[in-house]
Design a protein around this motif. Structure first.
Motif, short mmCIF file in Angstrom:
data_model
loop_
_atom_site.label_atom_id
_atom_site.label_comp_id
_atom_site.label_asym_id
_atom_site.label_seq_id
_atom_site.Cartn_x
_atom_site.Cartn_y
_atom_site.Cartn_z
N UNK A 4 0.84 -1.19 0.00
CA UNK A 4 0.00 0.00 0.00
C UNK A 4 0.88 1.25 0.00
N UNK A 5 0.26 2.35 -0.37
CA UNK A 5 0.93 3.65 -0.34
C UNK A 5 -0.09 4.69 0.09
N UNK A 6 0.35 5.62 0.88
CA UNK A 6 -0.50 6.73 1.28
C UNK A 6 -0.03 7.98 0.55
N UNK A 7 -0.97 8.70 -0.02
CA UNK A 7 -0.62 9.94 -0.73
C UNK A 7 -1.52 11.06 -0.23
N UNK A 8 -1.03 12.27 -0.38
CA UNK A 8 -1.82 13.46 -0.02
C UNK A 8 -2.10 14.22 -1.31
N UNK A 9 -3.35 14.54 -1.53
CA UNK A 9 -3.72 15.31 -2.71
C UNK A 9 -3.42 16.79 -2.48
N UNK A 10 -3.02 17.48 -3.54
CA UNK A 10 -2.83 18.92 -3.40
C UNK A 10 -4.19 19.61 -3.38
N UNK A 11 -4.23 20.86 -2.96
CA UNK A 11 -5.51 21.58 -3.03
C UNK A 11 -5.93 21.82 -4.48
N UNK A 118 16.22 5.47 -10.06
CA UNK A 118 14.79 5.14 -10.11
C UNK A 118 14.56 3.68 -10.45
N UNK A 119 15.52 3.02 -11.09
CA UNK A 119 15.37 1.61 -11.46
C UNK A 119 15.59 0.67 -10.28
N UNK A 120 16.27 1.14 -9.25
CA UNK A 120 16.54 0.30 -8.08
C UNK A 120 15.33 0.23 -7.16
N UNK A 121 15.05 -0.95 -6.59
CA UNK A 121 13.89 -1.07 -5.68
C UNK A 121 13.93 -0.09 -4.52
N UNK A 122 15.13 0.20 -4.00
CA UNK A 122 15.24 1.13 -2.88
C UNK A 122 15.45 2.56 -3.34
N UNK A 123 15.46 2.81 -4.65
CA UNK A 123 15.73 4.14 -5.21
C UNK A 123 14.71 5.18 -4.81
N UNK A 124 13.54 5.10 -5.37
CA UNK A 124 12.46 6.04 -5.06
C UNK A 124 11.19 5.21 -4.94
N UNK A 125 10.70 5.06 -3.74
CA UNK A 125 9.49 4.27 -3.54
C UNK A 125 8.76 4.79 -2.31
N UNK A 126 7.45 4.87 -2.42
CA UNK A 126 6.63 5.20 -1.26
C UNK A 126 5.62 4.08 -1.00
N UNK A 127 5.90 2.90 -1.54
CA UNK A 127 5.03 1.74 -1.37
C UNK A 127 5.54 0.89 -0.21
N UNK A 128 4.68 0.63 0.73
CA UNK A 128 5.02 -0.24 1.84
C UNK A 128 4.80 -1.69 1.40
N UNK A 129 5.78 -2.54 1.68
CA UNK A 129 5.73 -3.95 1.26
C UNK A 129 5.69 -4.10 -0.25
N UNK A 130 6.36 -3.22 -0.94
CA UNK A 130 6.41 -3.30 -2.39
C UNK A 130 7.35 -2.26 -2.95
N UNK A 131 7.32 -2.12 -4.25
CA UNK A 131 8.19 -1.18 -4.94
C UNK A 131 7.36 -0.33 -5.88
N UNK A 132 7.73 0.93 -6.03
CA UNK A 132 7.04 1.82 -6.95
C UNK A 132 6.79 3.16 -6.30
N UNK A 133 6.12 4.00 -7.03
CA UNK A 133 5.82 5.33 -6.51
C UNK A 133 4.43 5.72 -6.95
N UNK A 134 3.62 6.15 -6.02
CA UNK A 134 2.27 6.61 -6.30
C UNK A 134 2.18 8.07 -5.88
N UNK A 135 1.75 8.92 -6.78
CA UNK A 135 1.68 10.36 -6.51
C UNK A 135 0.23 10.81 -6.45
N UNK A 136 -0.03 11.74 -5.55
CA UNK A 136 -1.36 12.36 -5.48
C UNK A 136 -1.37 13.60 -6.36
N UNK A 137 -2.30 13.65 -7.31
CA UNK A 137 -2.40 14.81 -8.20
C UNK A 137 -3.85 15.28 -8.32
N UNK A 138 -4.00 16.54 -8.69
CA UNK A 138 -5.28 17.11 -9.11
C UNK A 138 -5.02 17.66 -10.50
#
Length: 164
Positions: A4-11, A118-138
């Motif tokens: 899972x990943x937690x993200x905050x949406x911008x205003x 960015x290709x490395x699992x520990x490079x840039x990730x905000x996923x707990x128990x996984x790999x990847x990056x999820x961004x909050x956008x409007x």
């Protein structure tokens, strides 16, 4: 085990304003206000060869063409002459839009990060128990045209459905 990943949406932000310069050699501009982190700006073209044929979508990024100004948070220059090469093999364009996305806190500008990191699992990730990056956008999608009020003042055009 769940990932899972937690993200905050911008205003939310005001509808962007598009200014088309009638001089074909001058760039068009998109003015964006109320955004702290600009995630993406694209000129989006919709093309189709025949009315019954499957359409195609081409998005041309312009985040790198962004500057801050004294009047607007962001001014994005769009040089449509530079698009001619990309559109030369594209079906006839029947619709154009501008897509603008604001990022929430913690957004990473992946264009500025070394691709080996960015290709490395520990490079840039905000996923707990996984790999990847999820961004909050409007995001907002507006027609690629200028709109004016009754006093001939440039105003935002009504929003349109997002291109994707």
């Amino acid at each position: 085990m769940r990932s899972y990943a937690e993200v905050t949406l911008p205003p939310d932000f005001p509808t962007p304003v598009v200014k088309i310069d009638e001089n074909s050699r001058a760039p068009d501009f998109v003015y964006v206000d109320g955004v702290e982190d600009l995630a993406d700006v694209q000129a989006v073209y919709y093309g189709r060869s025949l009315p019954a044929s499957k359409g195609r979508i081409l998005g041309i990024g312009h985040r790198q063409d962004t500057v801050n100004t004294a009047i607007h948070d962001f001014r994005i220059s769009i040089n449509t002459e530079e698009h001619e090469t990309a559109l030369s093999t594209f079906p006839p364009v029947y619709k154009r839009q501008v897509y603008v996305a604001a990022a929430g806190p913690g957004f990473h500008d992946f264009g500025a990060i070394n691709e080996n990191v960015t290709a490395l699992p520990e490079g840039v990730s905000n996923v707990t128990n996984g790999v990847g990056y999820l961004a909050g956008i409007v995001s907002k999608t507006v027609p690629y045209k200028s709109c004016y009020d009754e006093d001939d003042v440039l105003v935002p055009c009504p929003l349109e459905p997002a291109p994707w």
